[in-house]
Design a protein around this motif. Structure first.
Motif, PDB file in Angstrom:
ATOM      1  N   ALA A 155       0.836  -1.202   0.000  1.00 28.54           N
ATOM      2  CA  ALA A 155       0.000   0.000   0.000  1.00 28.54           C
ATOM      3  C   ALA A 155       0.871   1.252   0.000  1.00 28.54           C
ATOM      4  CB  ALA A 155      -0.928   0.006   1.213  1.00 28.54           C
ATOM      5  N   VAL A 156       0.436   2.270  -0.713  1.00 29.74           N
ATOM      6  CA  VAL A 156       1.092   3.579  -0.680  1.00 29.74           C
ATOM      7  C   VAL A 156       0.604   4.311   0.563  1.00 29.74           C
ATOM      8  CG1 VAL A 156       1.349   5.797  -1.839  1.00 29.74           C
ATOM      9  CG2 VAL A 156       1.317   3.690  -3.182  1.00 29.74           C
ATOM     10  N   GLU A 157       1.543   4.831   1.342  1.00 23.34           N
ATOM     11  CA  GLU A 157       1.187   5.523   2.575  1.00 23.34           C
ATOM     12  C   GLU A 157       1.502   7.009   2.465  1.00 23.34           C
ATOM     13  OE1 GLU A 157       3.137   3.236   5.599  1.00 23.34           O
ATOM     14  OE2 GLU A 157       1.756   1.544   5.379  1.00 23.34           O
ATOM     15  N   ARG A 158       1.540   7.709   3.571  1.00 22.84           N
ATOM     16  CA  ARG A 158       1.657   9.172   3.544  1.00 22.84           C
ATOM     17  C   ARG A 158       3.054   9.658   3.164  1.00 22.84           C
ATOM     18  NH1 ARG A 158      -0.821  11.624   8.924  1.00 22.84           N
ATOM     19  NH2 ARG A 158      -0.453  13.534   7.738  1.00 22.84           N
ATOM     20  N   LEU A 159       4.040   8.802   3.293  1.00 25.05           N
ATOM     21  CA  LEU A 159       5.402   9.129   2.880  1.00 25.05           C
ATOM     22  C   LEU A 159       5.887   8.056   1.907  1.00 25.05           C
ATOM     23  CD1 LEU A 159       7.006  10.161   6.302  1.00 25.05           C
ATOM     24  CD2 LEU A 159       6.393  11.690   4.399  1.00 25.05           C
ATOM     25  N   PRO A 160       6.854   8.366   1.054  1.00 24.68           N
ATOM     26  CA  PRO A 160       7.397   7.337   0.167  1.00 24.68           C
ATOM     27  C   PRO A 160       7.935   6.151   0.970  1.00 24.68           C
ATOM     28  CG  PRO A 160       8.155   9.521  -0.483  1.00 24.68           C
ATOM     29  CD  PRO A 160       7.476   9.689   0.836  1.00 24.68           C
ATOM     30  N   ALA A 161       7.691   4.955   0.481  1.00 25.70           N
ATOM     31  CA  ALA A 161       8.230   3.766   1.142  1.00 25.70           C
ATOM     32  C   ALA A 161       9.745   3.728   0.969  1.00 25.70           C
ATOM     33  CB  ALA A 161       7.600   2.506   0.552  1.00 25.70           C
ATOM     34  N   GLU A 162      10.441   3.232   1.985  1.00 28.93           N
ATOM     35  CA  GLU A 162      11.896   3.122   1.934  1.00 28.93           C
ATOM     36  C   GLU A 162      12.294   1.690   2.264  1.00 28.93           C
ATOM     37  OE1 GLU A 162      13.604   6.274   4.292  1.00 28.93           O
ATOM     38  OE2 GLU A 162      13.213   7.726   2.686  1.00 28.93           O
ATOM     39  N   PRO A 163      12.150   0.786   1.298  1.00 29.69           N
ATOM     40  CA  PRO A 163      12.457  -0.621   1.543  1.00 29.69           C
ATOM     41  C   PRO A 163      13.959  -0.869   1.604  1.00 29.69           C
ATOM     42  CG  PRO A 163      11.944  -0.295  -0.760  1.00 29.69           C
ATOM     43  CD  PRO A 163      11.703   1.026  -0.085  1.00 29.69           C
ATOM     44  N   GLU A 164      14.310  -1.982   2.216  1.00 28.30           N
ATOM     45  CA  GLU A 164      15.680  -2.496   2.183  1.00 28.30           C
ATOM     46  C   GLU A 164      15.660  -3.840   1.458  1.00 28.30           C
ATOM     47  OE1 GLU A 164      17.504  -2.685   6.028  1.00 28.30           O
ATOM     48  OE2 GLU A 164      18.142  -0.589   5.904  1.00 28.30           O
ATOM     49  N   LEU A 165      16.636  -4.032   0.604  1.00 29.62           N
ATOM     50  CA  LEU A 165      16.754  -5.272  -0.143  1.00 29.62           C
ATOM     51  C   LEU A 165      18.001  -6.002   0.334  1.00 29.62           C
ATOM     52  CD1 LEU A 165      15.521  -2.911  -2.154  1.00 29.62           C
ATOM     53  CD2 LEU A 165      15.552  -4.779  -3.794  1.00 29.62           C
ATOM     54  N   GLU A 166      17.816  -7.186   0.873  1.00 28.54           N
ATOM     55  CA  GLU A 166      18.934  -8.017   1.315  1.00 28.54           C
ATOM     56  C   GLU A 166      19.303  -8.973   0.184  1.00 28.54           C
ATOM     57  OE1 GLU A 166      17.760  -8.096   6.084  1.00 28.54           O
ATOM     58  OE2 GLU A 166      17.492  -9.894   4.837  1.00 28.54           O
ATOM     59  N   LEU A 167      20.492  -8.763  -0.386  1.00 25.12           N
ATOM     60  CA  LEU A 167      20.938  -9.541  -1.532  1.00 25.12           C
ATOM     61  C   LEU A 167      22.022 -10.527  -1.135  1.00 25.12           C
ATOM     62  CD1 LEU A 167      19.376  -7.306  -3.019  1.00 25.12           C
ATOM     63  CD2 LEU A 167      21.211  -7.262  -4.723  1.00 25.12           C
ATOM     64  N   ALA A 168      21.928 -11.732  -1.679  1.00 23.37           N
ATOM     65  CA  ALA A 168      22.979 -12.741  -1.515  1.00 23.37           C
ATOM     66  C   ALA A 168      23.375 -13.230  -2.897  1.00 23.37           C
ATOM     67  CB  ALA A 168      22.483 -13.898  -0.650  1.00 23.37           C
ATOM     68  N   PHE A 169      24.611 -12.949  -3.298  1.00 22.06           N
ATOM     69  CA  PHE A 169      25.116 -13.436  -4.579  1.00 22.06           C
ATOM     70  C   PHE A 169      25.615 -14.866  -4.366  1.00 22.06           C
ATOM     71  CE2 PHE A 169      24.439  -9.284  -5.949  1.00 22.06           C
ATOM     72  CZ  PHE A 169      24.710  -9.155  -7.297  1.00 22.06           C
ATOM     73  N   THR A 170      24.943 -15.816  -4.993  1.00 27.69           N
ATOM     74  CA  THR A 170      25.213 -17.236  -4.740  1.00 27.69           C
ATOM     75  C   THR A 170      26.057 -17.895  -5.813  1.00 27.69           C
ATOM     76  OG1 THR A 170      23.109 -17.825  -5.799  1.00 27.69           O
ATOM     77  CG2 THR A 170      23.087 -17.489  -3.408  1.00 27.69           C
ATOM     78  N   GLU A 171      26.040 -17.371  -7.024  1.00 27.98           N
ATOM     79  CA  GLU A 171      26.818 -17.952  -8.115  1.00 27.98           C
ATOM     80  C   GLU A 171      27.402 -16.819  -8.948  1.00 27.98           C
ATOM     81  OE1 GLU A 171      24.374 -20.601 -10.408  1.00 27.98           O
ATOM     82  OE2 GLU A 171      23.395 -21.429  -8.613  1.00 27.98           O
TER      83      GLU A 171
END
Length: 300
Positions: free
Chosen positions: A108-124
Motif C-alpha cells: 500500500a502507498v502511505e503518507r510518505l514514500p516507502a523506503e524498503p531495504e533489499l537483502e541480496l545474496a550473490f550465490t553464483e
C-alpha cells in the motif's frame, strides 16, 4: 555567563545512487539510495519508492505495483555488480531468469514514500578472467522490517565490443520499431493511460501483439536496440489481467528469457490459465520463443 548554543544535529539526507550504476538515464527512475556489504557476497541495498509513478503505482495512487518490486530487485543487482564486483560500466547485462513473489497487501502507498531495504545474496558468480561474466542472486525485500517480497535472479554481462558482435550491427540508430497498433482498453489491464497499454488485440482469444512504443519514458528510459525485459514482464502482467477478466491481479512472476526480442519484428503474446489462478504466458517472434513467464495471481 551564557553558554554558547550547540549546533543542531544535521538532518539526515537521502539521495539516489548514481544513475549509471543501475542503467537508468533519468534520476527519477533511479530507485536505490545506498548500499553496504554485510558479509562476503551479502549486501543490503536501500531504496525509495515514490508515492506516484508514471507506471508502477496504481491509477488511484493507493498501491505499488509488484513490478516496481521487480525493477527494484533488478536495479539492486546491477548496482552491486558494478560497485562491489567491479563490472565495468560499459558492460551490457542480459537477464536470464527471474522469479519474484510479492505480498500485494503489504504494498500500500502511505503518507510518505516507502523506503524498503533489499537483502541480496550473490550465490553464483561466474568469472571470465578477473571480471564477472554473470551471476545469480537472491533477494529479500523488507518494508519496515517485514518481508514484502522475495526474488531469485540470474544474469550474464558482456563487454560492449562483444555485445556489438552478438547484435550483428543492430543499434538504436539502425533499428526502427514497427508501427504501434491500437491497444486494448486501459481499464482492462489496470492502467490509466492508453500509452501504457502494451497489448493489441488480434481477434484470436488469448493472443495479442506486443505494442512497442520506443518513446515510452519508463520502458525506454534510454535508447535500446531490442525490447527490454521489463516491457516483456508488463506484457505478461497485462495478459494475466485479460486472461482472468480483471478478477485477479498478478503477484508472482517466474520468467525465463531465451533470446533478444527484436524491435522490427512482430512479437506475439499468448496466455492460458490452468484454473488455479496461474497464467502461463509465452512471447514468440518468428515462430521462436523469446520468453516464457508463469504469472501467479490473487483475487482482487
Amino acid at each position: 555567563m551564557t553558554r554558547p548554543r550547540q549546533p543542531a544535529d544535521p538532518p539526515s539526507l537521502t539521495a539516489t545512487v548514481p544513475r549509471q550504476l543501475v542503467h537508468r538515464a533519468a534520476v527519477a527512475e533511479t530507485l536505490p539510495t545506498g548500499w553496504r556489504r554485510t558479509s562476503a557476497d551479502h549486501f543490503t541495498v536501500r531504496a525509495q519508492w515514490p508515492r506516484a509513478h508514471g507506471l508502477h503505482v496504481s491509477p488511484d495512487w493507493s498501491a505499488y505495483d509488484p513490478l516496481l518490486v521487480v525493477e527494484s530487485v533488478r536495479q539492486a543487482g546491477t548496482l552491486i555488480a558494478h560497485a562491489e564486483y567491479g563490472v565495468p560500466l560499459d558492460h551490457r547485462f542480459v537477464l536470464q531468469e527471474l522469479h519474484t513473489l510479492t505480498r500485494p497487501k503489504e504494498l500500500a502507498v502511505e503518507r510518505l514514500p516507502a523506503e524498503p531495504e533489499l537483502e541480496l545474496a550473490f550465490t553464483e558468480v561466474q568469472y571470465r578472467g578477473r571480471r564477472p561474466a554473470g551471476a545469480r542472486y537472491t533477494a529479500r525485500v523488507l518494508r519496515d522490517g517485514a518481508v514484502v517480497a522475495t526474488a531469485d535472479v540470474s544474469f550474464t554481462c558482456v563487454a560492449a565490443a562483444v555485445y556489438r558482435r552478438l547484435r550483428g550491427g543492430r543499434t538504436p540508430d539502425t533499428v526502427t520499431a514497427l508501427p504501434v497498433p491500437p491497444g486494448v482498453a486501459p481499464a482492462a489491464v489496470a492502467r490509466a493511460l492508453p500509452s501504457d497499454v502494451v497489448l493489441a488485440p488480434t481477434g484470436i482469444p488469448g493472443r495479442w501483439q506486443l505494442r512497442v512504443h520506443t518513446a515510452h519514458p519508463v520502458f525506454f528510459d534510454h535508447p535500446l536496440d531490442h525490447v527490454p525485459g521489463m516491457l516483456l514482464l508488463e506484457a505478461a502482467r497485462q495478459a494475466a489481467y485479460l486472461n482472468t477478466r480483471g478478477t485477479r491481479a498478478p503477484s508472482e512472476y517466474e520468467a525465463h528469457f531465451h533470446r533478444y526480442a527484436e524491435l522490427d519484428e512482430p512479437l506475439w503474446i499468448e496466455a492460458r490459465d490452468d484454473g488455479t489462478g496461474v497464467v502461463q504466458v509465452t512471447g514468440t517472434q518468428d515462430e521462436s520463443a523469446v520468453f516464457t513467464c508463469r504469472v501467479g495471481t490473487e483475487a482482487r
